[in-house]
Design a protein around this motif. Structure first.
Motif, PDB file in Angstrom:
ATOM      1  N   LEU A 101      -7.146  -3.120  -4.965  1.00  0.00           N
ATOM      2  CA  LEU A 101      -6.240  -4.211  -4.585  1.00  0.00           C
ATOM      3  C   LEU A 101      -5.884  -4.215  -3.109  1.00  0.00           C
ATOM      4  O   LEU A 101      -5.799  -5.262  -2.483  1.00  0.00           O
ATOM      5  CB  LEU A 101      -4.949  -4.142  -5.414  1.00  0.00           C
ATOM      6  N   GLN A 102      -5.671  -3.038  -2.536  1.00  0.00           N
ATOM      7  CA  GLN A 102      -5.202  -2.984  -1.147  1.00  0.00           C
ATOM      8  C   GLN A 102      -6.336  -2.751  -0.153  1.00  0.00           C
ATOM      9  O   GLN A 102      -6.141  -2.911   1.051  1.00  0.00           O
ATOM     10  CB  GLN A 102      -4.149  -1.869  -0.975  1.00  0.00           C
ATOM     11  N   GLN A 103      -7.487  -2.305  -0.659  1.00  0.00           N
ATOM     12  CA  GLN A 103      -8.642  -2.028   0.200  1.00  0.00           C
ATOM     13  C   GLN A 103      -8.280  -1.277   1.485  1.00  0.00           C
ATOM     14  O   GLN A 103      -8.547  -1.751   2.595  1.00  0.00           O
ATOM     15  CB  GLN A 103      -9.360  -3.338   0.507  1.00  0.00           C
ATOM     16  N   VAL A 134      -2.982   8.944 -12.645  1.00  0.00           N
ATOM     17  CA  VAL A 134      -3.180   8.996 -11.191  1.00  0.00           C
ATOM     18  C   VAL A 134      -4.545   8.408 -10.829  1.00  0.00           C
ATOM     19  O   VAL A 134      -4.664   7.604  -9.897  1.00  0.00           O
ATOM     20  CB  VAL A 134      -3.055  10.441 -10.654  1.00  0.00           C
ATOM     21  N   GLU A 135      -5.570   8.778 -11.588  1.00  0.00           N
ATOM     22  CA  GLU A 135      -6.914   8.236 -11.347  1.00  0.00           C
ATOM     23  C   GLU A 135      -6.895   6.716 -11.394  1.00  0.00           C
ATOM     24  O   GLU A 135      -7.447   6.037 -10.525  1.00  0.00           O
ATOM     25  CB  GLU A 135      -7.869   8.730 -12.438  1.00  0.00           C
ATOM     26  N   LEU A 136      -6.240   6.199 -12.413  1.00  0.00           N
ATOM     27  CA  LEU A 136      -6.174   4.750 -12.610  1.00  0.00           C
ATOM     28  C   LEU A 136      -5.396   4.087 -11.477  1.00  0.00           C
ATOM     29  O   LEU A 136      -5.839   3.089 -10.894  1.00  0.00           O
ATOM     30  CB  LEU A 136      -5.481   4.472 -13.945  1.00  0.00           C
ATOM     31  N   ALA A 137      -4.233   4.647 -11.166  1.00  0.00           N
ATOM     32  CA  ALA A 137      -3.378   4.071 -10.118  1.00  0.00           C
ATOM     33  C   ALA A 137      -4.096   4.095  -8.774  1.00  0.00           C
ATOM     34  O   ALA A 137      -4.036   3.125  -8.005  1.00  0.00           O
ATOM     35  CB  ALA A 137      -2.063   4.843 -10.040  1.00  0.00           C
ATOM     36  N   TYR A 180       0.823  -1.191   0.000  1.00  0.00           N
ATOM     37  CA  TYR A 180       0.000   0.000   0.000  1.00  0.00           C
ATOM     38  C   TYR A 180       0.869   1.258   0.000  1.00  0.00           C
ATOM     39  O   TYR A 180       0.661   2.178  -0.793  1.00  0.00           O
ATOM     40  CB  TYR A 180      -0.961   0.004   1.200  1.00  0.00           C
ATOM     41  N   HIS A 181       1.857   1.269   0.906  1.00  0.00           N
ATOM     42  CA  HIS A 181       2.684   2.467   0.997  1.00  0.00           C
ATOM     43  C   HIS A 181       3.543   2.686  -0.245  1.00  0.00           C
ATOM     44  O   HIS A 181       3.757   3.822  -0.657  1.00  0.00           O
ATOM     45  CB  HIS A 181       3.525   2.456   2.279  1.00  0.00           C
ATOM     46  N   ASP A 182       4.017   1.607  -0.832  1.00  0.00           N
ATOM     47  CA  ASP A 182       4.774   1.744  -2.079  1.00  0.00           C
ATOM     48  C   ASP A 182       3.912   2.382  -3.162  1.00  0.00           C
ATOM     49  O   ASP A 182       4.342   3.309  -3.854  1.00  0.00           O
ATOM     50  CB  ASP A 182       5.256   0.361  -2.571  1.00  0.00           C
TER      51      ASP A 182
END
Lengths: 214, 214
Positions: free
Chosen positions: B69-71, B59-62, B5-7
């Motif tokens: 994925l990380q919820q 950015v929107e996509l990422a 998540y942090h990455d």
């Protein structure tokens, strides 16, 4: 879990529909305030802007909670994120209605719209009303045909925007405050219509995205 | 999972920092184009707007992927959502830089800024540069003190905006296109500064929210 998600999303959609109706009413009243130098209507619009801001915050909160609690993915997630964006756009449209109302109030008891562009502004107001009504309808019904009509309305708004600018630039130098007012008002209506288009496009994108998945 | 998540969030923050630098460069070049009637710089700004739009979409996509994925929940989720909003705001700032550049190009080889307000526009350009640089810095460093300075810069921008309007309204009727240009340019700089404030406030809100949690 899927039901809880859909219940929450429906609640958010209902909020967006009432928010969009409120915004459309604000813009309608702002136009009346402007074209008929109606100070009471101008005040009403200026006051109702806080209401829009607060619904926007509610939608933001509800959408954030929905994501945190239901952890939607794919189209479901895109729907919630789109709702947040639509809410932000509606909030901006409320600001524009407020700007129109403030300009009307500032010039009261005169009209901020000089007679040589009054016809264009009357039609811009009509087009803005039509676009606002369609937007509220599209948000509720997801009617794609209606959503697509909005592009044609926007073309008309752009043409009127151009006309006002042409009239403004071809006239003899007159009172500067009139030129300033007309320039800004012209921009407010054009931006308002652009925002309606962006809402309609988001709905189209979501509906088509969902269909292509099933 | 927390590291992933942090990455991902760091990658998004890096994108926002480079996006904000690009926007600040665009506005700087747009101001030079405007104040020195530099057509090449105007063209460069107009061309780089697509770049901003494409970073915004990335950015929107990422961010959407990161959520799916990380919820993330609570502050983590609010951070991602805030990044999406900041990206949208930066995209709007790029549009404003483009509007300034287009106005400069339209009047070339003349300057769109008449001499009686040139001093104010020069300072508005300086304030916009300063605000843009601080915004990029704040997005990377989360420096709250710097974020708060931005409000004072915005007060200066508002004062300049008011001055330009006062000068415009007190002058004798002159060429209408000048009044139109000055009115819109004045608004573009003021809106640009407002957007910087909104980015700074989001960062402050997030940093304070995170602190109060730990």
């Amino acid at each position: 879990m899927r039901d809880a998600y859909h219940d929450s999303l429906d609640a958010i959609t209902d909020e967006l529909v009432s928010m969009s109706r409120l915004v459309a009413t604000m813009m309608h009243r702002a136009s009346v305030a402007l074209l008929e130098a109606d100070r009471e209507k101008a005040e009403a619009v200026i006051e109702s802007d806080v209401e829009i801001d607060s619904i926007n915050q509610e939608v933001e909160l509800a959408a954030t909670e929905l994501i945190a609690l239901q952890q939607p993915v794919a189209t479901d997630l895109r729907m919630v994120l789109a709702s947040m964006r639509i809410s932000t756009t509606l909030e901006r449209m409320g600001d524009l209605a407020q700007h129109v109302a403030k300009t009307a109030r500032m010039r009261y008891p005169d009209s901020a719209v000089p007679s040589n562009v009054a016809e264009q502004f009357r039609e811009m107001a009509t087009v803005a009303d039509r676009m606002g009504a369609k937007m509220a309808e599209v948000l509720g019904s997801k009617d794609l045909e209606l959503a697509r009509e909005i592009e044609a309305d926007d073309d008309r708004m752009d043409a009127l925007h151009r006309q006002v600018l042409d009239i403004l630039l071809s006239q003899e130098p007159g009172p500067v405050n009139q030129a300033v007012d007309v320039t800004l008002l012209n921009r407010y209506y054009e931006r308002y219509a652009d925002h309606v288009v962006s809402v309609a496009r988001r709905v189209i994108y979501l509906v088509i995205g969902e269909r292509s998945r099933t």
